[in-house]
Design a protein around this motif. Sequence first.
Motif, short mmCIF file in Angstrom:
data_model
loop_
_atom_site.label_atom_id
_atom_site.label_comp_id
_atom_site.label_asym_id
_atom_site.label_seq_id
_atom_site.Cartn_x
_atom_site.Cartn_y
_atom_site.Cartn_z
N LEU A 41 -11.55 -11.48 -5.55
CA LEU A 41 -11.49 -12.17 -4.27
C LEU A 41 -10.14 -12.86 -4.09
CD1 LEU A 41 -12.59 -13.36 -1.65
CD2 LEU A 41 -13.84 -15.05 -3.00
N TRP A 42 -9.70 -13.54 -5.11
CA TRP A 42 -8.42 -14.25 -5.04
C TRP A 42 -7.27 -13.28 -4.79
CZ3 TRP A 42 -7.31 -19.29 -4.58
CH2 TRP A 42 -6.01 -19.71 -4.82
N SER A 43 -7.28 -12.16 -5.52
CA SER A 43 -6.20 -11.18 -5.37
C SER A 43 -6.18 -10.57 -3.98
CB SER A 43 -6.35 -10.07 -6.43
OG SER A 43 -6.19 -10.59 -7.72
N GLU A 44 -7.36 -10.23 -3.45
CA GLU A 44 -7.39 -9.63 -2.12
C GLU A 44 -6.98 -10.64 -1.06
OE1 GLU A 44 -10.18 -6.97 0.88
OE2 GLU A 44 -10.92 -7.46 -1.13
N ALA A 45 -7.43 -11.88 -1.19
CA ALA A 45 -7.03 -12.91 -0.23
C ALA A 45 -5.52 -13.10 -0.26
CB ALA A 45 -7.75 -14.22 -0.54
N GLY A 46 -4.94 -13.04 -1.45
CA GLY A 46 -3.48 -13.16 -1.55
C GLY A 46 -2.76 -11.97 -0.97
N ARG A 47 -3.25 -10.78 -1.26
CA ARG A 47 -2.63 -9.55 -0.77
C ARG A 47 -2.66 -9.49 0.75
NH1 ARG A 47 -4.74 -4.89 0.73
NH2 ARG A 47 -6.81 -5.41 -0.09
N LEU A 48 -3.73 -9.98 1.36
CA LEU A 48 -3.86 -9.97 2.82
C LEU A 48 -3.13 -11.12 3.50
CD1 LEU A 48 -7.63 -8.97 3.09
CD2 LEU A 48 -5.64 -7.52 3.52
N GLY A 49 -2.54 -12.01 2.71
CA GLY A 49 -1.75 -13.10 3.27
C GLY A 49 -2.54 -14.34 3.62
N PHE A 50 -3.80 -14.41 3.20
CA PHE A 50 -4.64 -15.54 3.57
C PHE A 50 -4.31 -16.80 2.75
CE2 PHE A 50 -8.07 -12.20 4.66
CZ PHE A 50 -7.44 -11.95 5.88
N ILE A 51 -4.01 -16.63 1.46
CA ILE A 51 -3.78 -17.81 0.61
C ILE A 51 -2.54 -18.58 1.06
CG2 ILE A 51 -3.20 -18.58 -1.74
CD1 ILE A 51 -4.96 -16.34 -2.81
N GLY A 52 -1.48 -17.86 1.39
CA GLY A 52 -0.23 -18.54 1.74
C GLY A 52 0.04 -18.58 3.22
N VAL A 53 -1.01 -18.55 4.04
CA VAL A 53 -0.81 -18.50 5.49
C VAL A 53 -0.07 -19.72 6.01
CG1 VAL A 53 -3.03 -19.60 6.09
CG2 VAL A 53 -1.98 -17.95 7.66
N ASN A 54 -0.16 -20.84 5.30
CA ASN A 54 0.48 -22.09 5.73
C ASN A 54 1.90 -22.25 5.23
OD1 ASN A 54 -0.67 -22.40 3.04
ND2 ASN A 54 -0.05 -24.54 3.17
N LEU A 55 2.36 -21.39 4.34
CA LEU A 55 3.66 -21.56 3.69
C LEU A 55 4.77 -20.87 4.49
CD1 LEU A 55 2.52 -21.13 -0.02
CD2 LEU A 55 2.89 -23.25 1.27
N PRO A 56 6.01 -21.32 4.33
CA PRO A 56 7.12 -20.76 5.12
C PRO A 56 7.30 -19.26 4.88
CG PRO A 56 7.78 -22.82 4.07
CD PRO A 56 6.46 -22.45 3.47
N GLU A 57 7.64 -18.55 5.94
CA GLU A 57 7.81 -17.11 5.84
C GLU A 57 8.93 -16.73 4.89
OE1 GLU A 57 6.85 -14.70 9.67
OE2 GLU A 57 7.83 -16.54 10.36
N GLU A 58 9.99 -17.52 4.85
CA GLU A 58 11.12 -17.16 3.99
C GLU A 58 10.78 -17.20 2.51
OE1 GLU A 58 12.22 -21.38 5.57
OE2 GLU A 58 10.99 -19.67 6.17
N TYR A 59 9.63 -17.78 2.17
CA TYR A 59 9.19 -17.82 0.77
C TYR A 59 7.89 -17.04 0.57
CZ TYR A 59 12.62 -21.54 0.91
OH TYR A 59 13.78 -22.26 1.12
N GLY A 60 7.64 -16.08 1.47
CA GLY A 60 6.50 -15.20 1.29
C GLY A 60 5.23 -15.64 1.98
N GLY A 61 5.26 -16.74 2.70
CA GLY A 61 4.07 -17.24 3.37
C GLY A 61 3.89 -16.67 4.76
N GLY A 62 2.88 -17.16 5.45
CA GLY A 62 2.58 -16.66 6.79
C GLY A 62 3.28 -17.42 7.89
N GLY A 63 3.89 -18.55 7.56
CA GLY A 63 4.61 -19.32 8.55
C GLY A 63 3.74 -20.07 9.53
N ALA A 64 2.44 -20.16 9.24
CA ALA A 64 1.53 -20.90 10.12
C ALA A 64 1.38 -22.33 9.60
CB ALA A 64 0.18 -20.18 10.22
N GLY A 65 0.19 -22.93 9.77
CA GLY A 65 0.05 -24.32 9.39
C GLY A 65 -1.24 -24.62 8.68
N MET A 66 -1.52 -25.92 8.58
CA MET A 66 -2.75 -26.36 7.91
C MET A 66 -3.98 -25.96 8.72
SD MET A 66 -3.71 -27.51 5.11
CE MET A 66 -1.97 -27.67 4.66
N TYR A 67 -3.84 -25.84 10.02
CA TYR A 67 -4.96 -25.38 10.84
C TYR A 67 -5.42 -24.00 10.37
CZ TYR A 67 -7.87 -24.70 14.99
OH TYR A 67 -8.93 -24.50 15.84
N GLU A 68 -4.47 -23.11 10.19
CA GLU A 68 -4.81 -21.74 9.80
C GLU A 68 -5.36 -21.69 8.38
OE1 GLU A 68 -2.54 -21.55 13.39
OE2 GLU A 68 -2.09 -22.59 11.51
#
Length: 383
Positions: A41-68
């Motif tokens: 579950l953890w690996s798939e959530a990470g692969r789909l971009g869910f775990i880091g959705v709040n982190l900056p895009e330039e460091y591999g995140g989704g560039g969204a926020g705490m809401y997401e």
Amino acid sequence: MSFIETEEQQALRKAVAAMAANYGQDYYLEKARAGQHTDELWSEAGRLGFIGVNLPEEYGGGGAGMYELSLVMEEMAAAGSGLLMMVVSPAINGTIIARFGTEEQKRRWLPGIADGTLTMAFAITEPDAGSNSHNITTTARRDGSDWILSGQKVYISGVDQAQAVLVVGRTHREGNLKPALFVVPTDTPGFTYTKIPMEIVSPESQFQVFLDEVRLPADALVGSEDAALAQLFAGLNPERIMGAASAVGMGRFAIGKAVDYVKTRKVWKTPIGAHQGLSHPLAQNHIEIELARLMMQKAATLYDAGDDAGAAEAANMAKYAAGEASVRAVDQAVQSLGGNGLTREYGIASALTASRLARIAPVSREMILNFVAQTSLGLPRSY
């Protein structure tokens, strides 16, 4: 401020729900009872971009926020597979490093946190320093350019899953001990931990951590050693928002289980869900969960807008409201199922203990009431 979700947020919610449905509570409990982790579950959530959705895009995140990110947490919990490390790794640690870390620290730690290939635990609580962080005795002293960290922590989640831990210590500055944050790889000499036996059925365990003269390089310090208290609180508001999201999701899960059951269970002529003795409490649970979710959304929106003070008040209120509503929803779900509510087959009984966590951690309901009394109402402090 609008709580009408955008098309992107709605799509994210649907995508997370679809992924989580492939795992669900059966998977979660099976892993927990076998003493295993939810790696798939953890690996798939990470692969789909869910775990880091709040982190900056330039460091591999989704560039969204705490809401997401809170949306991701809520939907996973609503499927019966809410993961505590979602609160810890991307919400607390990812936020602190993204906001206060050096460029080198961001590039070293954030991409792995974002895609789930690296998990980071968070260590603040000590045997004699729970809500009172001023009593922290873990200390860091200089030895040349290195730091030497000594002390112990307790109730630290997921250390056995983590490659590193963000440790809250204290440094000697101008004759005083001041908080400071250090990234400690779990394979560092002098860093050890022991598991704490818990009655909660969870694949994520709690640990006592020992730091025995742990030597760290200079770049283990995150941010400024003079501003660590502000940096620490920058991670605690997301922790409360995510705690609320987890509780809201668990409440939704419990209500859903109960509703499915009472719609079809017949004792006399009609399904028992037609009886107001069951329908009214479940309706009340639904209302309370929805109200808690609104406060959680407000807290996340304020945080993402940069209003740390406003977010702090809302995050504490959201955590309180969600914890109370979730406990009541789980209890009512068990009651609605009667004897079946206590069986493994129907999967509600295991949530009884787990739901209590929302009233205790990461901050107790009593300390939240203290905060609201003093900060929101301006009442005098009792401590």
